[in-house]
Design a protein around this motif. Sequence first.
Motif, PDB file in Angstrom:
ATOM      1  N   GLY A  20      16.418 -62.724  59.150  1.00  0.00           N
ATOM      2  CA  GLY A  20      17.212 -62.629  57.915  1.00  0.00           C
ATOM      3  C   GLY A  20      17.764 -61.227  57.716  1.00  0.00           C
ATOM      4  N   ASP A  38      14.014 -63.531  49.140  1.00  0.00           N
ATOM      5  CA  ASP A  38      12.745 -63.766  49.830  1.00  0.00           C
ATOM      6  C   ASP A  38      11.671 -63.848  48.756  1.00  0.00           C
ATOM      7  OD1 ASP A  38      10.514 -63.639  51.822  1.00  0.00           O
ATOM      8  OD2 ASP A  38      12.134 -63.111  53.180  1.00  0.00           O
ATOM      9  N   ILE A  93       8.149 -70.816  57.813  1.00  0.00           N
ATOM     10  CA  ILE A  93       6.779 -70.435  58.205  1.00  0.00           C
ATOM     11  C   ILE A  93       6.388 -71.276  59.421  1.00  0.00           C
ATOM     12  CG2 ILE A  93       5.964 -69.698  55.920  1.00  0.00           C
ATOM     13  CD1 ILE A  93       4.719 -72.515  55.579  1.00  0.00           C
ATOM     14  N   LYS A 160      11.223 -78.910  61.642  1.00  0.00           N
ATOM     15  CA  LYS A 160      12.460 -78.393  62.244  1.00  0.00           C
ATOM     16  C   LYS A 160      13.319 -79.529  62.814  1.00  0.00           C
ATOM     17  CE  LYS A 160      12.086 -73.848  61.615  1.00  0.00           C
ATOM     18  NZ  LYS A 160      13.010 -73.103  60.716  1.00  0.00           N
ATOM     19  N   ALA A 187      14.181 -68.971  70.112  1.00  0.00           N
ATOM     20  CA  ALA A 187      12.818 -69.110  70.638  1.00  0.00           C
ATOM     21  C   ALA A 187      12.210 -67.724  70.769  1.00  0.00           C
ATOM     22  CB  ALA A 187      12.830 -69.795  72.006  1.00  0.00           C
ATOM     23  N   MET A 193       6.905 -62.912  62.245  1.00  0.00           N
ATOM     24  CA  MET A 193       6.353 -64.248  62.490  1.00  0.00           C
ATOM     25  C   MET A 193       5.634 -64.317  63.844  1.00  0.00           C
ATOM     26  SD  MET A 193       8.394 -67.884  62.613  1.00  0.00           S
ATOM     27  CE  MET A 193       8.428 -68.221  60.852  1.00  0.00           C
ATOM     28  N   THR A 194       6.284 -63.837  64.895  1.00  0.00           N
ATOM     29  CA  THR A 194       5.640 -63.924  66.216  1.00  0.00           C
ATOM     30  C   THR A 194       4.657 -62.771  66.438  1.00  0.00           C
ATOM     31  OG1 THR A 194       7.489 -62.813  67.339  1.00  0.00           O
ATOM     32  CG2 THR A 194       7.541 -65.218  67.259  1.00  0.00           C
TER      33      THR A 194
HETATM   34  P1  NAI Z   1       9.809 -63.858  59.407  1.00  0.00           P
HETATM   35  O1  NAI Z   1       8.446 -64.280  59.066  1.00  0.00           O
HETATM   36  O2  NAI Z   1      10.071 -62.427  59.720  1.00  0.00           O
HETATM   37  O3  NAI Z   1      10.853 -64.314  58.281  1.00  0.00           O
HETATM   38  C1  NAI Z   1      10.726 -65.501  57.551  1.00  0.00           C
HETATM   39  C2  NAI Z   1      10.916 -65.146  56.096  1.00  0.00           C
HETATM   40  O4  NAI Z   1      10.828 -66.346  55.324  1.00  0.00           O
HETATM   41  C3  NAI Z   1       9.805 -64.200  55.614  1.00  0.00           C
HETATM   42  O5  NAI Z   1      10.345 -62.997  55.124  1.00  0.00           O
HETATM   43  C4  NAI Z   1       9.111 -65.002  54.544  1.00  0.00           C
HETATM   44  O6  NAI Z   1       8.650 -64.229  53.448  1.00  0.00           O
HETATM   45  C5  NAI Z   1      10.187 -65.993  54.123  1.00  0.00           C
HETATM   46  N1  NAI Z   1       9.569 -67.142  53.471  1.00  0.00           N
HETATM   47  C6  NAI Z   1       8.537 -67.886  53.927  1.00  0.00           C
HETATM   48  N2  NAI Z   1       8.159 -68.770  52.995  1.00  0.00           N
HETATM   49  C7  NAI Z   1       8.976 -68.577  51.917  1.00  0.00           C
HETATM   50  C8  NAI Z   1       9.066 -69.151  50.630  1.00  0.00           C
HETATM   51  N3  NAI Z   1       8.220 -70.122  50.227  1.00  0.00           N
HETATM   52  N4  NAI Z   1      10.017 -68.701  49.780  1.00  0.00           N
HETATM   53  C9  NAI Z   1      10.867 -67.715  50.155  1.00  0.00           C
HETATM   54  N5  NAI Z   1      10.818 -67.108  51.347  1.00  0.00           N
HETATM   55  C10 NAI Z   1       9.879 -67.530  52.232  1.00  0.00           C
HETATM   56  O7  NAI Z   1      10.229 -64.745  60.649  1.00  0.00           O
HETATM   57  P2  NAI Z   1      11.615 -64.896  61.399  1.00  0.00           P
HETATM   58  O8  NAI Z   1      11.272 -64.968  62.811  1.00  0.00           O
HETATM   59  O9  NAI Z   1      12.614 -63.922  60.926  1.00  0.00           O
HETATM   60  O10 NAI Z   1      12.024 -66.363  60.917  1.00  0.00           O
HETATM   61  C11 NAI Z   1      13.274 -66.704  60.368  1.00  0.00           C
HETATM   62  C12 NAI Z   1      13.562 -68.145  60.697  1.00  0.00           C
HETATM   63  O11 NAI Z   1      13.685 -68.267  62.105  1.00  0.00           O
HETATM   64  C13 NAI Z   1      12.470 -69.131  60.264  1.00  0.00           C
HETATM   65  O12 NAI Z   1      13.067 -70.275  59.711  1.00  0.00           O
HETATM   66  C14 NAI Z   1      11.762 -69.464  61.571  1.00  0.00           C
HETATM   67  O13 NAI Z   1      11.202 -70.739  61.540  1.00  0.00           O
HETATM   68  C15 NAI Z   1      12.914 -69.368  62.554  1.00  0.00           C
HETATM   69  N6  NAI Z   1      12.504 -69.150  63.932  1.00  0.00           N
HETATM   70  C16 NAI Z   1      11.900 -67.984  64.321  1.00  0.00           C
HETATM   71  C17 NAI Z   1      11.519 -67.825  65.633  1.00  0.00           C
HETATM   72  C18 NAI Z   1      10.840 -66.592  66.128  1.00  0.00           C
HETATM   73  O14 NAI Z   1      10.427 -66.578  67.302  1.00  0.00           O
HETATM   74  N7  NAI Z   1      10.673 -65.542  65.346  1.00  0.00           N
HETATM   75  C19 NAI Z   1      11.772 -68.847  66.658  1.00  0.00           C
HETATM   76  C20 NAI Z   1      12.397 -70.031  66.136  1.00  0.00           C
HETATM   77  C21 NAI Z   1      12.751 -70.154  64.833  1.00  0.00           C
END
Ligand code: NAI
Length: 265
Positions: A20, A38, A93, A160, A187, A193-194
């Motif tokens: 994001g 967020d 998440i 997803k 991925a 997250m990872t």
């Molecule tokens: P991240 O954990 O850094 O970001 C996800 C954000 O979503 C966090 O800042 C979190 O606070 C927010 N969030 C979670 N629950 C929430 C809620 N109830 N209300 C408001 N905000 C909420 O992880 P990342 O990697 O940036 O993830 C972004 C998207 O990418 C997600 O949808 C994830 O599923 C997807 N994704 C990520 C991958 C990875 O390897 N990092 C791979 C495939 C998909």
Amino acid sequence: MDLGISGKKALITGGAGGIGRATAQALLDDGVEVVLSDQDPDQLDRAVASLTVSSSVHKIAADLSDVAAAERLAREVALTVGDIDILVNGAGITGPTGAFHELDDDAFTDVLTTNLLSALRVTRAFLPTLRGRGWGRIVFVNSEDAVQPYDDELPYVTAKAGLLAFAKGLSRTYAGEGLLVNSVSPAFINTPMTDAMMDQRAEEEGGTRDEAIASFLEEERPYMELGRRGEPEEVAAVIAFLCSDRASFVNGSNYRVDSGSVATI
Ligand code: NAI
């Protein structure tokens, strides 16, 4: 490449997260006015402080697992910037992992609520403004898991896959009005997250995070041909393209940003 979206307004959910935040920077670099949302106000502050702001950036805290949060967010965004042109649904998440017989109902409910229902509700809340403008973009941040289901991540893959089907169906409804809907499926990207996943793996293996990443790539992601985690900016570049005027004939697609992780053609 000039994306042709200078002066447009965008909302990014999950805006304080790795992908994001990088998406916000990519859109800001193209002159877009960006609202980051967020759940944690402190995390949002840190994300905004880390951005190089070339145009306006705003932040609104919202916990999207709350059923009324999306409508509240829509009202606050309207008061802050007026109508938006671009919506990036990024909040997500991983949720509980394990074999199906180890997971109870709550494991599914929480992940489905945050990854699927919250994106659906946010989209519904912003549709009136997105539909009324003759030009709009919605991007769903999905995952390789939507089409390549891992058996130890069933709540996540279920959410997803549902989100991918939802986005595809939605893309058929509004394209004629100029509102284009697409998905991006990363991925194993280098984000908090990872980091959390790899720290847990490192603890289980009794090694370092780097060793956990290496063993994960070798054992669990054999088709990631580049042999490393992706960077959030590498995902953001594709999201920004789909948000742009350059993507004027792209609708209902799912762009993989996974270095080959999904094994099918
Ligand atoms: P991240 O954990 O850094 O970001 C996800 C954000 O979503 C966090 O800042 C979190 O606070 C927010 N969030 C979670 N629950 C929430 C809620 N109830 N209300 C408001 N905000 C909420 O992880 P990342 O990697 O940036 O993830 C972004 C998207 O990418 C997600 O949808 C994830 O599923 C997807 N994704 C990520 C991958 C990875 O390897 N990092 C791979 C495939 C998909």
